[in-house]
Motif scaffolding. Structure first.
Motif, PDB file in Angstrom:
ATOM      1  N   CYS A  14      -9.033   5.334  -1.761  1.00  0.00           N
ATOM      2  CA  CYS A  14      -9.738   4.327  -0.965  1.00  0.00           C
ATOM      3  C   CYS A  14     -10.462   4.977   0.216  1.00  0.00           C
ATOM      4  O   CYS A  14     -11.541   4.546   0.607  1.00  0.00           O
ATOM      5  N   CYS A  57      -8.795   1.672  -5.208  1.00  0.00           N
ATOM      6  CA  CYS A  57      -7.329   1.681  -5.154  1.00  0.00           C
ATOM      7  C   CYS A  57      -6.755   1.312  -6.513  1.00  0.00           C
ATOM      8  O   CYS A  57      -7.002   0.227  -7.020  1.00  0.00           O
ATOM      9  N   CYS A  99       0.855  -1.190   0.000  1.00  0.00           N
ATOM     10  CA  CYS A  99       0.000   0.000   0.000  1.00  0.00           C
ATOM     11  C   CYS A  99       0.891   1.240   0.000  1.00  0.00           C
ATOM     12  O   CYS A  99       1.867   1.305   0.735  1.00  0.00           O
ATOM     13  N   CYS A 106      -1.136   6.713   0.321  1.00  0.00           N
ATOM     14  CA  CYS A 106      -1.234   7.887  -0.537  1.00  0.00           C
ATOM     15  C   CYS A 106      -1.592   9.144   0.255  1.00  0.00           C
ATOM     16  O   CYS A 106      -2.318   9.077   1.242  1.00  0.00           O
TER      17      CYS A 106
HETATM   18  S1  SF4 Z   1      -5.365   4.090  -2.770  1.00  0.00           S
HETATM   19 FE1  SF4 Z   1      -5.480   3.496  -0.612  1.00  0.00          FE
HETATM   20  S2  SF4 Z   1      -5.076   1.263  -0.576  1.00  0.00           S
HETATM   21 FE2  SF4 Z   1      -4.442   2.034  -2.580  1.00  0.00          FE
HETATM   22  S3  SF4 Z   1      -2.244   2.434  -2.339  1.00  0.00           S
HETATM   23 FE3  SF4 Z   1      -3.307   4.385  -1.941  1.00  0.00          FE
HETATM   24  S4  SF4 Z   1      -3.636   4.414   0.282  1.00  0.00           S
HETATM   25 FE4  SF4 Z   1      -3.100   2.288  -0.266  1.00  0.00          FE
END
Ligand code: SF4
Ligand code: SF4
Lengths: 127, 249
Positions: free
Chosen positions: B120, B154, B112, B115
């Motif tokens: 998500c 995601c 993960c 981000c």
């Molecule tokens: S969108 Fe959410 S689950 Fe996907 S990599 Fe980014 S933080 Fe992680």
């Protein structure tokens, strides 16, 4: 009175059904508090026994939210004057190391099924 | 009530005034941001050295993470993964060219990205997925209802769903960390439980120097130092999720 007999019969059936739980249990032994196995080594819990008996579920609920959502992991006891790690497995179950003889006895006798153990691992791998 | 153009304009004007007095209302629709993470305060990040990682080391990282977090190994499409090794072409589809295949380490680690602008978090209806002030995108497994919106949102495939009770597939359980249950989504949590104890993530420790970890907002941190020295890329930066996992090339 029209149909008096039917009304009275109906009422009698109603009263009978309504009080079913009471007379169904007549003759059964009264509820006795289950015998719990207390930790042998530890002298004190994070709070007083009476308080824990009534409030442990709220306490655990708070702990889980504070740890997971806020990252606050330290619990300052109201009586013991100490700080504990807010953790079911690392704090509670380190002393109460037999879930079956502690948690389950009360929960079973009250027909409460907490789902904590669906994820949290009981000591010694009990189910 | 008779509505007229005059009335409409009055209401429109008042609403505009409302937005201007309380601009935070404009952000009321998105809970993806959260304070911190981007500006001041700690923002945890990782820099993965793709040159230092080899297959054995990657396996050790995966094992370190999965064993302490009770992540089961399921030999089917229902497998659960928090960190895994994947070929470059899967991780960096936009940066792939045929000569890249010639580099010896064709695979590297994926997890993960925590981000800065996590899609998500935006889509999670129960806020089971949320962003901590230190930039960690956390999972509250107690709250997850298994709707799997986050998996759809995601863009990195960082999440796994428990189709079955994971305990059936665990040979050993670490009693200090919970397992999950059927019907919840899970992913890497940047070892939030270890960070709160002042330790570094398990995969970073297992990588023996091939993964750098630290605070992105601290110019003296290990990550910032190495980012200054080496060229780095991130996964799918064009999507605007602002990943916190950097790959040193
Ligand atoms: S969108 Fe959410 S689950 Fe996907 S990599 Fe980014 S933080 Fe992680
Ligand atoms: S940071 Fe922690 S949870 Fe995330 S992949 Fe590494 S070891 Fe696993």
């Amino acid at each position: 009175m029209y149909d008096g007999g039917k009304i009275i019969a109906g009422l009698a059936v109603f009263v009978l059904l309504f009080t079913f739980p009471f007379w169904y249990n007549i003759g059964n032994a009264a509820y006795t508090r289950p015998k719990l196995e207390l930790p042998k080594e530890a002298k004190e819990c994070v709070e007083k026994t009476e308080w824990m008996r009534a409030e442990h579920m709220q306490l655990l609920n708070h702990w889980r939210d504070e740890v997971v959502r806020e990252g606050h992991r330290e619990y300052k006891s109201m009586v013991a004057g100490k700080t504990f790690n807010k953790s079911l497995t690392k704090t509670c179950m380190k002393c109460h190391d037999n879930k079956e003889k502690f948690c389950d006895r009360c929960h079973n006798s009250l027909a409460v099924k907490p789902y904590c153990w669906d994820c949290h691992v009981a000591p010694k791998g009990e189910k | 009530m008779k509505s007229s153009r005059r009335k409409f304009l009055q209401i429109a004007g008042l609403s505009a005034l409302g937005w201007s007095i309380c601009p935070s209302l404009l952000q009321a629709s998105g809970h993806g941001g959260g304070e911190g993470g981007n500006g001041q305060g700690v923002r945890w990040a990782m820099a993965i050295d793709t040159r230092k990682l080899d297959d054995k080391l990657m396996e050790e990282c995966v094992h370190a993470c999965h064993s302490i977090h009770n992540v089961p190994k399921i030999n089917s499409k229902q497998n659960i993964k928090w960190i895994w090794s994947a070929p470059f072409e899967k991780l960096f589809p936009g940066q792939m060219h045929k000569f890249l295949k010639e580099v010896p380490e064709e695979h590297t680690l994926a997890l993960c990205n925590h981000c800065g602008n996590p899609s998500c978090v935006r889509v999670c209806p129960t806020k089971a997925t949320f962003k901590r002030p230190d930039g960690i995108v956390m999972m509250d497994f107690h709250r997850c209802i298994g709707c799997r919106y986050c998996m759809a949102a995601c863009p990195y495939g960082s999440r796994s769903f428990n189709f079955a009770d994971p305990r059936r597939f665990l040979k050993e359980q670490n009693p200090d960390f919970p397992t999950r249950t059927k019907g919840v989504v899970e992913k890497c949590t940047f070892c939030a439980e270890r960070l709160d104890e002042g330790k570094r993530p398990a995969c970073v420790e297992a990588a023996k120097g091939a993964i750098y970890f630290g605070d992105l907002n601290d110019p003296h941190s290990e990550v910032r130092q190495v980012l200054k020295e080496r060229y780095s890329i991130r996964r799918k930066p064009g999507l605007g999720t602002d990943p916190s996992v950097y790959y040193l090339i």
